[in-house]
Write a protein that holds these residues in place. Sequence first.
Motif, PDB file in Angstrom:
ATOM      1  N   ILE A 118       0.904  -1.467   0.213  1.00 49.90           N
ATOM      2  CA  ILE A 118      -0.039   0.369   0.210  1.00 49.90           C
ATOM      3  C   ILE A 118       0.906   1.235   0.280  1.00 49.90           C
ATOM      4  N   ASN A 119       2.099   1.158   0.744  1.00 50.85           N
ATOM      5  CA  ASN A 119       3.572   2.343   0.918  1.00 50.85           C
ATOM      6  C   ASN A 119       4.548   2.707   0.015  1.00 50.85           C
ATOM      7  N   TRP A 120       4.375   1.719  -0.999  1.00 54.23           N
ATOM      8  CA  TRP A 120       5.400   1.348  -1.946  1.00 54.23           C
ATOM      9  C   TRP A 120       6.163   2.299  -2.254  1.00 54.23           C
ATOM     10  N   ARG A 121       5.061   4.247  -1.868  1.00 53.20           N
ATOM     11  CA  ARG A 121       5.960   4.669  -1.885  1.00 53.20           C
ATOM     12  C   ARG A 121       7.309   5.235  -1.211  1.00 53.20           C
ATOM     13  N   LEU A 122       7.066   5.049  -0.395  1.00 51.50           N
ATOM     14  CA  LEU A 122       7.977   5.258   1.031  1.00 51.50           C
ATOM     15  C   LEU A 122       9.187   4.327   0.537  1.00 51.50           C
ATOM     16  N   PHE A 123       9.589   3.466  -0.703  1.00 54.85           N
ATOM     17  CA  PHE A 123      10.820   2.640  -0.224  1.00 54.85           C
ATOM     18  C   PHE A 123      11.548   2.509  -1.480  1.00 54.85           C
ATOM     19  N   TRP A 124      12.657   3.002  -1.516  1.00 57.08           N
ATOM     20  CA  TRP A 124      13.795   2.994  -2.832  1.00 57.08           C
ATOM     21  C   TRP A 124      13.262   1.222  -3.741  1.00 57.08           C
ATOM     22  N   GLU A 125      12.762   0.504  -3.341  1.00 57.85           N
ATOM     23  CA  GLU A 125      13.317  -0.805  -4.272  1.00 57.85           C
ATOM     24  C   GLU A 125      11.747  -0.916  -5.526  1.00 57.85           C
ATOM     25  N   PHE A 126      10.658   0.648  -4.798  1.00 60.01           N
ATOM     26  CA  PHE A 126       9.464   0.604  -5.154  1.00 60.01           C
ATOM     27  C   PHE A 126       9.302   1.856  -6.234  1.00 60.01           C
ATOM     28  N   SER A 127      10.364   2.835  -5.382  1.00 66.03           N
ATOM     29  CA  SER A 127       9.379   4.040  -5.673  1.00 66.03           C
ATOM     30  C   SER A 127      10.627   5.388  -6.015  1.00 66.03           C
ATOM     31  N   GLY A 128      10.449   5.774  -6.376  1.00 65.76           N
ATOM     32  CA  GLY A 128      11.814   7.175  -7.082  1.00 65.76           C
ATOM     33  C   GLY A 128      11.485   8.463  -5.333  1.00 65.76           C
ATOM     34  N   GLY A 129      10.416   8.282  -4.927  1.00 67.76           N
ATOM     35  CA  GLY A 129       9.905   9.646  -4.074  1.00 67.76           C
ATOM     36  C   GLY A 129      10.047  10.346  -4.729  1.00 67.76           C
ATOM     37  N   ASN A 130      10.103  11.902  -3.925  1.00 67.16           N
ATOM     38  CA  ASN A 130       8.941  12.864  -4.346  1.00 67.16           C
ATOM     39  C   ASN A 130       9.552  13.438  -5.821  1.00 67.16           C
ATOM     40  N   VAL A 131      10.820  13.135  -5.701  1.00 66.07           N
ATOM     41  CA  VAL A 131      11.585  13.888  -7.647  1.00 66.07           C
ATOM     42  C   VAL A 131      10.429  12.813  -8.153  1.00 66.07           C
ATOM     43  N   THR A 132      10.745  11.529  -8.560  1.00 63.33           N
ATOM     44  CA  THR A 132       9.414  10.831  -9.511  1.00 63.33           C
ATOM     45  C   THR A 132       8.487  10.872  -9.082  1.00 63.33           C
ATOM     46  N   GLU A 133       8.125  11.441  -8.048  1.00 64.45           N
ATOM     47  CA  GLU A 133       6.452  11.270  -7.697  1.00 64.45           C
ATOM     48  C   GLU A 133       6.443  12.639  -8.905  1.00 64.45           C
ATOM     49  N   ASN A 134       7.164  14.191  -8.221  1.00 61.82           N
ATOM     50  CA  ASN A 134       6.650  15.393  -8.198  1.00 61.82           C
ATOM     51  C   ASN A 134       7.146  16.679  -9.198  1.00 61.82           C
ATOM     52  N   MET A 135       7.978  16.387  -9.037  1.00 60.78           N
ATOM     53  CA  MET A 135       9.294  17.094  -9.948  1.00 60.78           C
ATOM     54  C   MET A 135       8.974  16.561 -11.379  1.00 60.78           C
ATOM     55  N   VAL A 136       9.363  15.206 -11.450  1.00 60.88           N
ATOM     56  CA  VAL A 136       9.095  14.738 -12.705  1.00 60.88           C
ATOM     57  C   VAL A 136       8.368  15.539 -13.893  1.00 60.88           C
ATOM     58  N   HIS A 137       7.274  16.452 -13.330  1.00 59.17           N
ATOM     59  CA  HIS A 137       6.186  17.143 -13.078  1.00 59.17           C
ATOM     60  C   HIS A 137       6.496  18.628 -14.484  1.00 59.17           C
ATOM     61  N   GLN A 138       7.411  18.670 -12.877  1.00 56.73           N
ATOM     62  CA  GLN A 138       7.157  19.742 -13.043  1.00 56.73           C
ATOM     63  C   GLN A 138       9.103  20.553 -14.259  1.00 56.73           C
ATOM     64  N   ILE A 139       9.613  19.339 -14.094  1.00 58.85           N
ATOM     65  CA  ILE A 139      10.900  18.981 -14.748  1.00 58.85           C
ATOM     66  C   ILE A 139      10.382  19.101 -16.514  1.00 58.85           C
ATOM     67  N   ALA A 140      10.035  18.016 -16.386  1.00 55.21           N
ATOM     68  CA  ALA A 140       9.085  17.923 -17.576  1.00 55.21           C
ATOM     69  C   ALA A 140       8.325  19.412 -18.362  1.00 55.21           C
ATOM     70  N   TRP A 141       7.796  20.293 -17.727  1.00 56.60           N
ATOM     71  CA  TRP A 141       7.126  21.370 -18.091  1.00 56.60           C
ATOM     72  C   TRP A 141       8.319  22.478 -18.240  1.00 56.60           C
ATOM     73  N   ILE A 142       9.398  22.611 -17.277  1.00 54.57           N
ATOM     74  CA  ILE A 142      10.308  22.785 -17.564  1.00 54.57           C
ATOM     75  C   ILE A 142      11.005  22.914 -19.277  1.00 54.57           C
ATOM     76  N   MET A 143      11.083  21.597 -19.071  1.00 57.99           N
ATOM     77  CA  MET A 143      12.286  21.708 -20.586  1.00 57.99           C
ATOM     78  C   MET A 143      11.243  21.691 -21.450  1.00 57.99           C
ATOM     79  N   THR A 144      10.176  21.162 -21.953  1.00 57.40           N
ATOM     80  CA  THR A 144       8.899  21.352 -22.945  1.00 57.40           C
ATOM     81  C   THR A 144       8.740  23.853 -23.315  1.00 57.40           C
ATOM     82  N   ALA A 145       8.844  23.926 -22.427  1.00 59.89           N
ATOM     83  CA  ALA A 145       8.687  25.382 -22.452  1.00 59.89           C
ATOM     84  C   ALA A 145      10.214  25.984 -23.268  1.00 59.89           C
TER      85      ALA A 145
END
Length: 414
Positions: free
Chosen positions: A228-255
């Motif tokens: 249920i809480n896979w987001r908290l552990f590296w083997e399943f997740s990349g933490g807040n960088v892959t949860e949220n930074m990715v949205h913003q970095i994609a937006w900046i890269m496209t802009a």
Amino acid sequence: MTDSTRRGFLKQAALGTAAFFAYPDARVLGANDRVRVGIIGVGNRGQDLLEEVLAVPNIQLVAIADVYRRRHDEARKMAPGIVTFDDHRRLLDMKDIDAVIVASPLHTHARHFLDTLAAGKDLYAEKTMTWSIPEADQCLAAATQSGRVVQIGLQWESSGALKDARKWIKDGKIGKVTQVESWMSRNTPHGHGQWVRAIPSDCTAQNVNWSAFLNGRPERPFDPYRLINWRLFWEFSGGNVTENMVHQIAWIMTALELPLPAAAYMSGGVFSEKDGREVPDTIAVTLDFPNDLVVTWQSTFSNRRFGLGEHILGSDGTIEHGWGTSDMVNGEDNEFIRYYPEKVNQPRGEPLTGKTPDQDHMTDFIECVRTRKTPNAPVEVGYRSAIASHMANLAYRHGQRITPETARSLPSEF
Ligand SMILES: NC(=O)c1ccc[n+]([C@@H]2O[C@H](COP(=O)([O-])OP(=O)(O)OC[C@H]3O[C@@H](n4cnc5c(N)ncnc54)[C@H](O)[C@@H]3O)[C@@H](O)[C@H]2O)c1
């Protein structure tokens, strides 16, 4: 060789790639044909996407696959008559599915991505595209060779604000951009860490296909907390960088039409709630890009005053984009995008407010399935934003500056 495998072979030969893999040809859809859809992973996000796709005209949701039986019942309530599986391969075996939506945990994305394309189906794949850099390389190659429509779940790529930013930049209103600052901040009640979810009482070994969830991670007894809480552990997740930074970095890269970062740095730690999680809640990322540009991204889970946003800082003007409680002018939570001239270089420039409406990201995907056009968040955007995110996480985990080359020389570890 059948006609379809021959066509796959010719496609492959034309690309000049060494490995032979024949991607099956899919049904050719007319402009008015019903698009038949399956979903892999129907938890929180999968159920949002289920609702979104049901709202698109002339689609049929045929089946879902999820390792947890509770999700089958929840999905059937939302879409009576669908078929349900606990193994995604059974869904992909179905000939009457044209397009697949993947909203499973990060460590299973690459498998679901590659298997969906190998089954000859179009794909809407949630961000981040993959859990690791080698997987991103594989998925990019497969998507390019397959000829299938791939939309990544980076829905800001369909936003009106991005169109406004791109236009202002193309019109020369910004000048030379040497720095972009971005941030994302949240808060939770004391004692309750961000993202921590309660375990439902039916979350038992009998109701879960646990080995399918592990997806090659070391075997161990059933652990509902990690499911249920896979987001908290590296083997399943990349933490807040892959949860949220990715949205913003994609937006900046496209802009700004940016290539891959030249280098990444990241500091931070588990500071907000020491609840056993591995992924940091407090983060400062710096990404160096070629041609004199530094992009920073900061994140905290202990204060939400500034919501999330980006400032594109140019010699001739500033673009300010925000969401959440970030509007310091009127205190509203709404998304906004504004342009301010730098009077020193744009003496006659006037402030502007962007008004372009958003496009519906799911509708864009389904339209592209019919027209075979490239969607708003194609695989290349998924790829570049995934590599930037993984470079940042590697910099944190290895405590060093990471380039695309050093990133590839380091082991992908659990
Ligand atoms: N684009 C966005 O704004 C957005 C928002 C939230 C989440 N997401 C992304 O969506 C994905 C899912 O996040 P979530 O919050 O819904 O997680 P979740 O845990 O609520 O849902 C994941 C579901 O996948 C199932 N699952 C696990 N392993 C599976 C497997 N091998 N095969 C099939 N099903 C499997 C789980 O049982 C669960 O129901 C993540 O990649 C996340 O980053 C995107």
